[in-house]
Design a protein around this motif. Structure first.
Motif, PDB file in Angstrom:
ATOM      1  N   LEU A  58       0.810  -1.114  -0.016  1.00  6.26           N
ATOM      2  CA  LEU A  58      -0.267   0.117  -0.024  1.00  6.26           C
ATOM      3  C   LEU A  58       0.703   1.381   0.198  1.00  6.26           C
ATOM      4  O   LEU A  58       0.490   2.311  -0.624  1.00  6.26           O
ATOM      5  N   ALA A  59       2.109   1.205   0.862  1.00  2.00           N
ATOM      6  CA  ALA A  59       2.702   2.277   0.946  1.00  2.00           C
ATOM      7  C   ALA A  59       4.435   1.921   1.199  1.00  2.00           C
ATOM      8  O   ALA A  59       4.439   1.095   2.157  1.00  2.00           O
ATOM      9  N   MET A  60       5.087   2.588   0.464  1.00  2.00           N
ATOM     10  CA  MET A  60       6.738   2.436   0.908  1.00  2.00           C
ATOM     11  C   MET A  60       7.386   3.711   1.305  1.00  2.00           C
ATOM     12  O   MET A  60       7.155   4.763   0.570  1.00  2.00           O
ATOM     13  N   LEU A  66       7.503  -0.881   5.107  1.00  2.00           N
ATOM     14  CA  LEU A  66       6.581  -1.373   4.198  1.00  2.00           C
ATOM     15  C   LEU A  66       5.291  -1.356   5.029  1.00  2.00           C
ATOM     16  O   LEU A  66       5.038  -2.121   5.872  1.00  2.00           O
ATOM     17  N   VAL A  67       4.440  -0.703   4.161  1.00  2.00           N
ATOM     18  CA  VAL A  67       2.828  -0.850   4.666  1.00  2.00           C
ATOM     19  C   VAL A  67       2.195  -1.866   3.703  1.00  2.00           C
ATOM     20  O   VAL A  67       1.951  -1.815   2.645  1.00  2.00           O
ATOM     21  N   PRO A  68       1.844  -3.042   4.263  1.00  2.00           N
ATOM     22  CA  PRO A  68       1.178  -4.010   3.511  1.00  2.00           C
ATOM     23  C   PRO A  68      -0.096  -3.580   3.090  1.00  2.00           C
ATOM     24  O   PRO A  68      -0.862  -2.898   3.646  1.00  2.00           O
ATOM     25  N   ASN A  69      -0.426  -4.098   1.896  1.00  2.00           N
ATOM     26  CA  ASN A  69      -1.834  -3.865   1.100  1.00  2.00           C
ATOM     27  C   ASN A  69      -2.850  -5.016   1.511  1.00  2.00           C
ATOM     28  O   ASN A  69      -2.587  -6.052   1.313  1.00  2.00           O
ATOM     29  N   PHE A 166      -5.758   5.367  -3.659  1.00  2.00           N
ATOM     30  CA  PHE A 166      -4.612   6.148  -3.573  1.00  2.00           C
ATOM     31  C   PHE A 166      -4.947   7.748  -3.391  1.00  2.00           C
ATOM     32  O   PHE A 166      -4.409   8.512  -2.656  1.00  2.00           O
ATOM     33  N   SER A 167      -6.219   8.016  -4.173  1.00  2.00           N
ATOM     34  CA  SER A 167      -6.635   9.443  -3.874  1.00  2.00           C
ATOM     35  C   SER A 167      -6.962   9.931  -2.490  1.00  2.00           C
ATOM     36  O   SER A 167      -6.735  10.792  -2.031  1.00  2.00           O
ATOM     37  N   GLU A 168      -7.738   8.745  -1.940  1.00  2.00           N
ATOM     38  CA  GLU A 168      -8.150   9.004  -0.545  1.00  2.00           C
ATOM     39  C   GLU A 168      -6.817   9.159   0.531  1.00  2.00           C
ATOM     40  O   GLU A 168      -6.789  10.069   1.452  1.00  2.00           O
ATOM     41  N   ILE A 169      -5.842   8.579   0.165  1.00  2.00           N
ATOM     42  CA  ILE A 169      -4.401   8.647   1.040  1.00  2.00           C
ATOM     43  C   ILE A 169      -4.155  10.170   0.893  1.00  2.00           C
ATOM     44  O   ILE A 169      -3.640  11.054   1.853  1.00  2.00           O
ATOM     45  N   ARG A 170      -4.147  10.574  -0.269  1.00  2.00           N
ATOM     46  CA  ARG A 170      -3.507  12.372  -0.434  1.00  2.00           C
ATOM     47  C   ARG A 170      -4.554  13.017   0.165  1.00  2.00           C
ATOM     48  O   ARG A 170      -4.190  14.246   0.945  1.00  2.00           O
TER      49      ARG A 170
END
Length: 295
Positions: A58-60, A66-69, A166-170
């Protein structure tokens, strides 16, 4: 009224409106309140973290984390398909004839709706926990301006991209960094974070999506491509800080690199202050200051 809302409304906030909605068979009430938010400071105000989002992870983070998806939609796909097939065998509504749905159809539709709501709630919970942790811990968070709409046109990856959010993270990072006294920097959409070597700054002409390791032909660095991208994003913060005090040593390429009709040679970034969202300009263009208020 819930105890939390009552405590807020007791002299510390004013309730402006309330919205009632039903989602997945559950009723929710959303309150809009006007409250004075106390000034906060991140746990590490000088810390800078680059966040490279992806599907495999999900995010590096540039810190090496490492954030797992969790892939909530994939995990629930089998059950949702079974519920959908069950629903299709029931007598549903027909607008042309005015036929009303059967009770069994309504119960099957409610079960399918609860399954979809559960996936959405799990996704939202995970994203909120991630973005809250980043905003409270680091003073500067750097992300990319991804063309999510264009990425969703890929039929093979569209479902996984939509599931990641992805958009929600930002969007969440934009207001949470402002709440916590930090700042969010957004790299331009054309900035080659994955193609740029985090060691020497050389830019590759091409890097296929299936190449999961970045190998620099100039300095010989071999590194995971997502880790390399996150390090490049974190390095942009230093250029933001110095952009307002004269020219900045742009992290460009030793050779010209074509990026969708543009030449990625040198990049002069803009500036950003705490509580605002800055935008790193595309390579080959120069401007003194670009600021976008975080919403």
């Amino acid at each position: 009224m819930s105890p939390i809302v009552a405590r807020r409304a007791n002299g510390t906030a004013r309730i402006m409106s309330a919205t009632v909605r039903c989602n997945g068979g559950r009723w929710h009430v959303s309150f809009t309140v006007e409250v004075e938010r106390a000034e906060r400071t991140p746990d590490r105000p000088q810390s800078v973290v680059g966040v490279d989002v992806g599907i495999k992870y999900l995010a590096m983070l540039s810190t090496g984390e490492l954030v797992p998806n969790p892939r909530h939609l994939v995990a629930a796909q089998q059950r949702m398909r079974a519920l959908g097939r069950t629903l299709s065998r029931k007598t549903g509504p027909d607008r042309r004839t005015g036929l009303r749905p059967s009770k069994r159809w309504e119960r099957a539709a409610a079960r399918l709706g609860r399954a979809h709501a559960r996936v959405a709630h799990l996704r939202r919970d995970g994203l909120h926990k991630l973005t809250t942790r980043l905003a409270r811990k680091h003073g500067t968070v750097v992300v990319e301006d991804l063309n999510v709409t264009g990425m969703l046109r890929n039929r093979r990856l569209a479902r996984h991209i939509a599931d990641a959010g992805f958009s929600e993270i930002r969007r969440q990072l934009a207001y949470k960094t402002s709440w916590n006294g930090g700042r969010l920097l957004v790299a331009d959409r054309w900035y080659p974070s994955s193609k740029t070597c985090s060691g020497c700054g050389a830019v590759k002409a091409k890097l296929a999506l299936h190449e999961r390791e970045f190998t620099c032909e100039v300095c010989g660095l071999v590194i995971d491509r997502d880790r390399n991208a996150s390090l490049n994003l974190a390095a942009l913060a230093a250029e933001f800080d110095t952009a307002g005090s004269g020219p900045v040593a742009a992290r460009g390429a030793d050779r010209k690199t074509r990026v969708r009709g543009q030449v990625a040679v040198k990049r002069e970034p803009g500036t950003a202050t705490a509580g605002q969202t800055g935008t790193v300009l595309p390579q080959g263009r120069t401007i003194d200051r670009v600021l976008t208020k975080a919403h």
